[in-house]
Design an enzyme around this catalytic site. Sequence first.
Site, PDB file in Angstrom:
ATOM      1  N   GLU A  32       0.834  -1.198   0.000  1.00 31.52           N
ATOM      2  CA  GLU A  32       0.000   0.000   0.000  1.00 31.52           C
ATOM      3  C   GLU A  32       0.871   1.251   0.000  1.00 31.52           C
ATOM      4  OE1 GLU A  32      -3.668  -2.076   2.464  1.00 31.52           O
ATOM      5  OE2 GLU A  32      -2.558  -0.499   3.453  1.00 31.52           O
TER       6      GLU A  32
ATOM      7  N   CYS B 240       3.409   8.372   1.418  1.00 32.30           N
ATOM      8  CA  CYS B 240       3.965   7.387   2.334  1.00 32.30           C
ATOM      9  C   CYS B 240       4.151   6.097   1.530  1.00 32.30           C
ATOM     10  CB  CYS B 240       2.971   7.204   3.484  1.00 32.30           C
ATOM     11  SG  CYS B 240       3.481   6.002   4.700  1.00 32.30           S
TER      12      CYS B 240
ATOM     13  N   CYS C 219       6.667  -7.189   6.612  1.00 27.60           N
ATOM     14  CA  CYS C 219       7.796  -6.660   7.376  1.00 27.60           C
ATOM     15  C   CYS C 219       8.263  -7.739   8.343  1.00 27.60           C
ATOM     16  CB  CYS C 219       7.381  -5.413   8.156  1.00 27.60           C
ATOM     17  SG  CYS C 219       8.757  -4.588   9.003  1.00 27.60           S
TER      18      CYS C 219
ATOM     19  N   CYS D   9       6.962  -5.862  15.221  1.00 28.67           N
ATOM     20  CA  CYS D   9       6.536  -4.952  16.298  1.00 28.67           C
ATOM     21  C   CYS D   9       5.058  -5.229  16.606  1.00 28.67           C
ATOM     22  CB  CYS D   9       6.720  -3.493  15.880  1.00 28.67           C
ATOM     23  SG  CYS D   9       8.423  -3.118  15.406  1.00 28.67           S
TER      24      CYS D   9
ATOM     25  N   CYS E 188       2.041  -2.928  15.340  1.00 32.56           N
ATOM     26  CA  CYS E 188       1.979  -2.503  13.938  1.00 32.56           C
ATOM     27  C   CYS E 188       1.313  -3.585  13.104  1.00 32.56           C
ATOM     28  CB  CYS E 188       3.392  -2.249  13.431  1.00 32.56           C
ATOM     29  SG  CYS E 188       3.473  -1.864  11.668  1.00 32.56           S
TER      30      CYS E 188
ATOM     31  N   CYS F 228      -0.736   5.456   9.976  1.00 29.32           N
ATOM     32  CA  CYS F 228       0.520   4.815  10.375  1.00 29.32           C
ATOM     33  C   CYS F 228       0.245   3.504  11.087  1.00 29.32           C
ATOM     34  CB  CYS F 228       1.293   5.687  11.347  1.00 29.32           C
ATOM     35  SG  CYS F 228       1.652   7.296  10.722  1.00 29.32           S
TER      36      CYS F 228
HETATM   37  N1  SAH Z   1       9.779   0.104   9.681  1.00 24.04           N
HETATM   38  C1  SAH Z   1       9.927   1.526   9.701  1.00 24.04           C
HETATM   39  C2  SAH Z   1       8.946   2.275   8.827  1.00 24.04           C
HETATM   40  C3  SAH Z   1       7.512   1.826   8.772  1.00 24.04           C
HETATM   41  S1  SAH Z   1       6.429   2.246  10.084  1.00 24.04           S
HETATM   42  C4  SAH Z   1       9.849   2.036  11.129  1.00 24.04           C
HETATM   43  O1  SAH Z   1       9.470   1.278  11.996  1.00 24.04           O
HETATM   44  O2  SAH Z   1      10.206   3.187  11.371  1.00 24.04           O
HETATM   45  C5  SAH Z   1       6.308   3.995  10.132  1.00 24.04           C
HETATM   46  C6  SAH Z   1       6.020   4.528  11.517  1.00 24.04           C
HETATM   47  O3  SAH Z   1       4.708   4.152  11.964  1.00 24.04           O
HETATM   48  C7  SAH Z   1       6.990   4.002  12.569  1.00 24.04           C
HETATM   49  O4  SAH Z   1       7.383   5.051  13.417  1.00 24.04           O
HETATM   50  C8  SAH Z   1       6.126   3.001  13.290  1.00 24.04           C
HETATM   51  O5  SAH Z   1       6.604   2.710  14.565  1.00 24.04           O
HETATM   52  C9  SAH Z   1       4.798   3.708  13.301  1.00 24.04           C
HETATM   53  N2  SAH Z   1       3.668   2.851  13.642  1.00 24.04           N
HETATM   54  C10 SAH Z   1       3.545   1.521  13.451  1.00 24.04           C
HETATM   55  N3  SAH Z   1       2.381   1.080  13.930  1.00 24.04           N
HETATM   56  C11 SAH Z   1       1.741   2.157  14.425  1.00 24.04           C
HETATM   57  C12 SAH Z   1       0.466   2.353  15.030  1.00 24.04           C
HETATM   58  N4  SAH Z   1      -0.351   1.335  15.196  1.00 24.04           N
HETATM   59  N5  SAH Z   1       0.152   3.603  15.427  1.00 24.04           N
HETATM   60  C13 SAH Z   1       0.991   4.648  15.219  1.00 24.04           C
HETATM   61  N6  SAH Z   1       2.179   4.524  14.635  1.00 24.04           N
HETATM   62  C14 SAH Z   1       2.558   3.292  14.251  1.00 24.04           C
END
Ligand code: SAH
Length: 422
Positions: free
Chosen positions: A155, A168, A175, A179, A182, A415
């Site tokens: 996406e 974005c 991935c 985490c 996410c 995000c």
């Molecule tokens: N893998 C990279 C980039 C992708 S995520 C990274 O982790 O930085 C982009 C951003 O969205 C990151 O800061 C991530 O921690 C955040 N993110 C992921 N899940 C989220 C959520 N449920 N709510 C808010 N931010 C989130």
Amino acid sequence: MASERGIRNNGAAATPRTTARSVSAAATTDARPQVRPATEGWQQKVGPDGRPVLQFAEPQRGKPPVHLADLTPEQRTARVIELGLPGFRAKQLSTHYFTHCTTDPARMTDLPAAHRDELVAGLLPPLLTEVRRLRTDNGDTIKFLWKLHDGALVESVLMRYPGRITLCVSSQAGCGMNCPFCATGQAGLTRNMSTAEIVDQVVQANAAIAAGELGGKKRGETTPERVSNIVFMGMGEPLANYNRVMDAVRTMVAPQPHGLGMSARHITVSTVGLVPAIEKLAAEKIPVTFALSLHAPDDELRDELIPVNSRWKVDEALDAARAYFDATGRRVSIEYALIKDMNDHAWRADLLAQKLTERGRGWVHVNPIPLNPTPGSIWTSSEPAVMREFVRRLEAAGIPTTLRDTRGKEIDGACGQLAAAE
Ligand code: SAH
């Protein structure tokens, strides 16, 4: 949506388990519960050691076809010559792709009609097939769902803000960083995206803008608009797909017609904190904006929130971020998703401020963002008053802090929501 009922309080009620000595006084006065990360509705993959699995190597899959955007200008010329045509045709083709955002042979009237199809087939094979396009925020936000040649889904999200248009982009299908908050991490890594698959997201977004699909354009405005800012905050961990992401960045900043002619400082590379790759990025001398997804200033919590913290600890990641500033002069961003009763305690704001200030002043700013609860998540976003207090404490310590908005929630385009569920 996560609900109150879903919040599991499995920590000690009054005192967080982590107490850095210098903030322990604040910790004892911060009488809010400590919720610990846990998953509900899905299982986080764990290895034989009981730790969350980290996938760096990608499963073997067929490679996407080679595309003009995978090649350097010299390689493009060589490819055109291989097709039996004069080398200068490569530059014309690049102009069609990067400047006019088209791969339609019928529009390439400066190319000999007899060879257009062949040139397009040889250098501009389709990479992203549109599955769906969703709009929200009065048309100011568009989420694209793309299918890659092998069926993998990714996406990208296009957003208009005052004075800029941000895309974005995804850098991997899925991935491997696992985490638990996410959505993308839940299914693991499918594969790395190719350079051209990354770049094509921008070209397709530019085509949508040119077709008038993004709302909010000022009336009477006639200058053509394009994506001005790119954030590698879609699906994937960009620094785990280092070479292809960097080739994509080089093409984004290459002047037209060889690339998209964008400014490196308008491109943000965001990472969970792969320290050796951050050091490599600092040595590239391409001044992209660097963002570190920290989300917790203490290793005890960050070990659980960002599993890669088992390899590179908070202090190592912050040292690498500071070194990035030293090498590039670019102010670093710290990303911090505020999660209710998990990482939003006042003592953590103080500890974060302390760790940043220890490394100097003026090199960093913090971007807290309310968590977007993902399906299956038991967590929820912090209360507004708690978020304000978190920001206030950072600011009081002299750390520039901007609470970020969350665009595209209604279309699961915010995000951490990009899961490409079909
Ligand atoms: N893998 C990279 C980039 C992708 S995520 C990274 O982790 O930085 C982009 C951003 O969205 C990151 O800061 C991530 O921690 C955040 N993110 C992921 N899940 C989220 C959520 N449920 N709510 C808010 N931010 C989130």
